[in-house]
Write a protein that holds these residues in place. Structure first.
Motif, mmCIF file in Angstrom:
data_model
loop_
_atom_site.group_PDB
_atom_site.id
_atom_site.type_symbol
_atom_site.label_atom_id
_atom_site.label_comp_id
_atom_site.label_asym_id
_atom_site.label_seq_id
_atom_site.Cartn_x
_atom_site.Cartn_y
_atom_site.Cartn_z
ATOM 1 N N VAL A 1 0.851 -1.189 0.000
ATOM 2 C CA VAL A 1 0.000 0.000 0.000
ATOM 3 C C VAL A 1 0.889 1.242 0.000
ATOM 4 N N LYS A 2 0.466 2.248 -0.727
ATOM 5 C CA LYS A 2 1.220 3.502 -0.774
ATOM 6 C C LYS A 2 0.300 4.676 -0.454
ATOM 7 N N GLY A 3 0.907 5.722 0.124
ATOM 8 C CA GLY A 3 0.203 6.981 0.311
ATOM 9 C C GLY A 3 -0.812 7.020 1.438
ATOM 10 N N VAL A 4 -0.719 6.095 2.393
ATOM 11 C CA VAL A 4 -1.636 6.119 3.545
ATOM 12 C C VAL A 4 -0.776 6.206 4.805
ATOM 13 N N ALA A 5 -0.475 7.419 5.221
ATOM 14 C CA ALA A 5 0.445 7.614 6.338
ATOM 15 C C ALA A 5 -0.224 7.400 7.692
ATOM 16 N N GLU A 6 -1.482 7.788 7.827
ATOM 17 C CA GLU A 6 -2.170 7.670 9.108
ATOM 18 C C GLU A 6 -3.547 7.035 8.880
ATOM 19 N N PRO A 7 -3.593 5.732 8.704
ATOM 20 C CA PRO A 7 -4.870 5.074 8.408
ATOM 21 C C PRO A 7 -5.788 5.060 9.626
#
Length: 611
Positions: A302-308
């Motif tokens: 997964v990319k671009g999800v820093a704080e899910p």
């Protein structure tokens, strides 16, 4: 006298016979219904009218409306519904004229007959004061509104074992309710939600075993679902999601249902859920992309999800994808979930497991299982010097080697490295429990004097003064023989907090020298400040200007104020003056044990062991 006694017993016989008759009348109805008979009065939903019993087939025309035979056969608490001061009607119960004409029986003098009521869910708990809980009057002096605000303000991610343990005990305590009318949320719901915030799923489940009322609160149900799923009990969480989806309206429950569908391989239903949510105007594009990728069986990282969000993280893990390396996670539940995610490399999972354990989200058995999975290292390289720059992998290999080492002397060397490799919070928490278990093979002899201060320190941080006492004696003997290399200087204040060493017996000049001389003077002053606050009898609060006394804080308020002030970081970053004030306030509120454990953790943070 015999006749008089018979007359007095006649009404009692009549009542007993009437009870039998009622039981016979009720028996067929109960047999037909097949429903269990409740032992306590059952709460009635607000939107339902009270249930009424069917009238007898042929009531006597002169029977009053309040005739007890028209009431249920018991009062909901397993007792006869016949009032003690009302004789049965003519012919009822077979008592005859003697029963009808006898004087009314009365309850014995000094006794009161009251209806047995079910306990209020807001006050139930698993701990009483003699079982490690807070006293039942813990809210005395605090209003209901204040209590609700204090419970709602308990922060997530408490890294201090002393703060977390005291908070857990408060939340699980049987308690008298604070004065005042309840607001929108129940205290039971707030308590369960707070337990999930500090990572204590077992505690939350223990309260829910006593009352299911908290899960009627949506915020509490959400917190419980998130922690239960992320902690590894996916099946139980998904079983309840269906119930919550029917009770609550928030779109998050549809998302949790879709997570459960993805985990079960039912991707078509999950895709249908996306369409429904989009039609409803939901804008969670990250969740939608993750769902579509899971349905397409994508396994790329997964990319671009820093704080899910918790549900987004759950979806990543359910689909077997690798989370992004830049992801920030600081809560017990998500960390425990990442530790169990087999798609993540083991070394990273061990780090997640340690952080989850530090926040109360992983027990010793589970942490040991992660440590045992790593490839073993060279025990000869696991020295105290190497431990100063320890990593999670180093601690895992060290604990694995410590558990496998048969020789007590070699075990002692590994134990020393394990103590140097750990923070005070780790020593006081799950990691420390693993180390303390390995000291059972150590011998109270001169040969083990070198580790005696460390064993005593660890036992005190684990709140076990009995185990610490003989090691304190051994360490002190080494100190008196000038052989301890300053180790006792870092131990005696902790022992003094438990009354195992008297401060007046300590040579303060030598103590300061052993700590490092004038460079350590500020450190020594901070230790003494905290220790004096613990040992000093608390002064009463000064009265108001008009002379009226000041009411002290309730025990719960004193503790939760301390939790709010120290926050997630706990005592580690707090000033000694703040710690001393908190300790004094806890003493004043009667929480001596809680004050001591907090003080010991703070002092230990100031007096780190030297490798």
């Amino acid at each position: 006298m015999t006749g008089s006694a018979d007359r007095r017993r006649a009404p009692v016989r009549a009542l007993l016979l009437a009870g039998v008759a009622l039981g016979l009348l009720a028996g067929p109805a109960l047999a037909q219904s097949g429903a269990p008979v409740p032992l306590f009065p059952q709460a009635r939903p607000a939107d339902q009218p009270p249930a009424t019993s069917p009238a007898p087939a042929a009531p006597a025309p002169d029977r009053p409306a309040s005739d007890p035979l028209a009431a249920p056969a018991n009062d909901g608490a397993g007792r006869s519904a016949l009032p003690l001061d009302t004789p049965p009607a003519d012919g009822a119960g077979g008592g005859g004229d003697a029963a009808a004409n006898a004087p009314s029986p009365r309850a014995p003098s000094g006794m009161m007959v009251e209806e047995l009521k079910a306990p209020d869910p807001d006050g139930v708990g698993t701990l009483r004061a003699n079982e490690g809980g807070f006293p039942a009057d813990l809210w005395a002096g605090t209003s209901r509104v204040e209590a609700e605000a204090l419970l709602a303000g308990i922060p997530a991610g408490l890294s201090s074992p002393a703060l977390r343990d005291g908070t857990r005990r408060l939340l699980l305590s049987v308690a008298d309710l604070p004065a005042g009318e309840p607001a929108a949320r129940s205290l039971a719901a707030l308590r369960v939600e707070a337990l999930t915030r500090i990572g204590d799923l077992a505690g939350a489940d223990a309260l829910l075993d006593m009352t299911n009322e908290p899960l009627k609160d949506e915020a509490t149900a959400t917190a419980w679902t998130e922690l239960t799923w992320l902690a590894g009990d996916r099946e139980r969480a998904c079983t309840r999601v269906g119930d919550f989806l029917g009770r609550f309206n928030h779109a998050s429950w549809q998302k949790w249902q879709m997570v459960c569908q993805i985990a079960a391989g039912n991707t078509d239903m999950a895709l249908l859920g996306i369409d429904i949510l989009r039609e409803q105007g939901d804008k969670d594009d990250i969740f939608f992309r993750l769902t579509e990728a899971a349905a397409a069986a994508q396994k790329t990282p997964v990319k671009g999800v820093a704080e899910p969000s918790p549900v987004q993280l759950a979806l990543m893990l359910a689909s077997g994808r690798l989370p992004p390396p830049e992801m920030k996670v600081n809560a017990a539940g998500p960390l425990a979930a990442l530790a169990r995610a087999e798609q993540i490399p083991l070394v990273q999972r061990v780090g997640f497991a340690e952080r989850a354990a530090l926040l109360g989200g992983m027990e010793a058995t589970a942490l040991t299982a992660f440590y045992e999975q790593v490839e073993g290292g060279d025990p000869k390289a696991m020295t105290a010097a190497a431990a100063r720059k320890a990593t999670p992998l180093f601690r895992a290999q060290l604990v694995k080697a410590l558990r496998a080492e048969p020789a007590p002397a070699a075990k002692a060397g590994l134990f020393k490295a394990g103590m140097v490799a750990a923070s005070t919070g780790q020593q006081a928490g799950t990691y420390g429990r693993l180390l303390l278990e390995q000291t059972a093979d150590f011998r109270l002899t001169v040969g083990f004097a070198v580790v005696a201060p460390l064993v005593a320190r660890l036992a005190l941080l684990q709140d076990d003064p009995k185990a610490a006492a003989p090691w304190i004696t051994l360490a002190r003997d080494d100190y008196n023989a000038n052989k301890d290399e300053g180790a006792f200087a870092r131990l005696w204040p902790l022992a003094a907090a438990y009354g195992l060493v008297r401060e007046v017996e300590i040579d303060k000049t030598r103590w300061l020298r052993d700590l490092g001389g004038n460079a350590a003077r500020d450190q020594a002053d901070q230790v003494l400040l905290i220790l004096s606050a613990l040992e000093r009898t608390p002064d009463p609060q000064p009265p108001f200007a008009d002379g009226s006394p000041v009411g002290g804080k309730s025990k719960a308020a004193a503790w939760l104020d301390a939790v709010a002030l120290l926050g997630p970081e706990g005592v580690a970053g707090a000033a000694a003056t703040d710690i001393a004030e908190i300790v004094a306030n806890l003493n004043r509120a009667g929480l001596k044990d809680q004050a001591r454990r907090l003080a010991v953790e703070a002092i230990a943070s100031l007096l780190r062991p030297v490798g």
